[in-house]
Design an enzyme around this catalytic site. Structure first.
Site, PDB file in Angstrom:
ATOM      1  N   ASP A  69      43.383  32.914  41.733  1.00  0.00           N
ATOM      2  CA  ASP A  69      42.289  33.802  42.113  1.00  0.00           C
ATOM      3  C   ASP A  69      41.304  33.128  43.070  1.00  0.00           C
ATOM      4  O   ASP A  69      41.187  31.898  43.097  1.00  0.00           O
ATOM      5  CB  ASP A  69      41.501  34.239  40.873  1.00  0.00           C
ATOM      6  CG  ASP A  69      42.259  35.207  39.991  1.00  0.00           C
ATOM      7  OD1 ASP A  69      43.464  35.417  40.222  1.00  0.00           O
ATOM      8  OD2 ASP A  69      41.637  35.742  39.049  1.00  0.00           O
ATOM      9  N   HIS A  78      42.918  29.194  39.608  1.00  0.00           N
ATOM     10  CA  HIS A  78      42.113  29.519  40.788  1.00  0.00           C
ATOM     11  C   HIS A  78      42.439  28.546  41.919  1.00  0.00           C
ATOM     12  O   HIS A  78      42.506  27.331  41.686  1.00  0.00           O
ATOM     13  CB  HIS A  78      40.619  29.437  40.452  1.00  0.00           C
ATOM     14  CG  HIS A  78      40.180  30.463  39.448  1.00  0.00           C
ATOM     15  ND1 HIS A  78      40.475  30.350  38.099  1.00  0.00           N
ATOM     16  CD2 HIS A  78      39.492  31.630  39.589  1.00  0.00           C
ATOM     17  CE1 HIS A  78      39.982  31.402  37.463  1.00  0.00           C
ATOM     18  NE2 HIS A  78      39.392  32.188  38.337  1.00  0.00           N
TER      19      HIS A  78
END
Length: 250
Positions: free
Chosen positions: A54, A202
C-alpha cells in the site's frame, strides 16, 4: 451516542441534502464475504499467497521491492495512491510491465471513517482509477480503503465503479507502517503463512526501509516452503467456493 429512530432518519436526510454520505453503517464480515463485496483471504488447497503493498509508489523502496520480486519470480498487487502515481508514473508503469497488478488506494489516502461527502468519495476513486489506467494500461479491479475503513456507502460506490474491496488476512497485518523492526515483520508473515493469505505491507513508509529488508528474508523462505506469490487476481481464480472460517482480528 449513536442516533436512532427518528433522529437517525433526520440526520440521514440532512447529510444527504448537504452532499455528505448517509450515517455510516456496516454489517458483519460474513455478510460481505457471502456477497463477494469484500475479500479478506481466499480459501484454497494450493500453496498460493498474495503479497500486497500500500501507499506507494516510492522511489527509494518500491524499485527495491520490484527487484526482489523479480529475483524470486514473485508477483504482487500494489494498492497505489493516485497523487503518488502522478509523481512517479515510471514506477507504476514498471509494476505493470513486470506482471504485477496495480489497484486503487484513493487519490489522497483519505480515510473513509467520518462524514465524507459523496463527491469526495467518488473523486478519490475516480481520479486514481483514471490515472492508473492511463499510466499502466491496466483497468484496476480492486479497491482498498486506507486504514481498512469502510461502510455501506463506500462499498456501494466501489461496486458501482466495478471494484471489489480487498482487505487482508487478519493474521497477516504486518504493521510495517509503524516500523516495528525487521524481525517482527518477518515473523508475522512466516509464522502465520497459510494457503490463500492476503498479506498487508507498505512500499511507502516515511523514513523506513524495514519492509524491503524483511522481504529479503520472507521471499526466499516462502519459496523454500513451496509457496508461490501471486497477484490478488490469480489468488481469486484459484479460490474455493466455501466461506472462510472466521477468526478473531486481534
Amino acid at each position: 451516542m449513536r442516533p436512532t429512530g427518528i433522529a437517525l432518519l433526520a440526520l440521514s436526510a440532512l447529510l444527504a441534502t448537504s452532499g455528505f454520505a448517509p450515517y455510516p453503517q456496516t454489517n458483519s464480515r460474513k455478510h460481505y464475504e457471502s456477497r463477494g463485496e469484500i475479500v479478506w483471504e481466499v480459501p484454497m488447497d494450493e500453496k498460493l499467497i498474495a503479497l500486497t503493498f500500500d501507499d506507494g509508489p516510492d522511489p527509494k523502496t518500491t524499485e527495491r521491492i520490484l527487484d526482489l520480486l523479480a529475483k524470486y519470480e514473485a508477483k504482487a498487487t500494489f494498492f497505489v495512491v493516485g497523487r503518488r502515481a502522478e509523481r512517479f508514473p515510471e514506477i507504476v508503469r514498471r509494476e505493470a510491465l513486470e506482471g504485477h497488478e496495480v489497484a486503487n488506494h484513493t487519490y489522497t489516502h483519505m480515510y473513509f471513517n467520518g462524514r465524507n461527502r459523496l463527491q469526495d468519495i467518488a473523486s478519490e476513486m475516480d481520479r486514481t482509477g483514471e490515472k492508473l489506467t492511463e499510466i499502466s494500461g491496466q483497468q484496476p479491479r480492486w479497491f482498498r480503503p486506507p486504514g481498512g475503513f469502510y461502510n455501506e456507502t463506500v462499498i456501494r460506490m466501489a461496486k458501482e465503479r466495478g471494484y471489489t474491496v480487498i482487505l487482508w488476512s487478519w493474521h497477516q497485518d504486518t504493521r510495517d507502517w509503524v516500523a516495528p523492526g525487521v524481525g517482527r515483520i518477518v515473523r508475522k508473515v512466516l509464522t502465520n503463512a497459510r494457503n490463500g493469505d492476503i498479506v498487508l505491507m507498505h512500499d511507502h513508509v516515511e523514513g523506513s526501509t524495514q519492509t524491503v529488508e524483511a522481504l529479503e528474508q520472507i521471499l526466499p523462505e516462502l519459496s523454500r516452503r513451496g509457496y508461490r506469490m501471486v497477484t490478488v487476481s490469480e489468488l481469486m481464480r484459484h479460490g474455493k467456493s466455501n466461506p472462510v472460517r472466521l477468526g478473531n482480528p486481534h
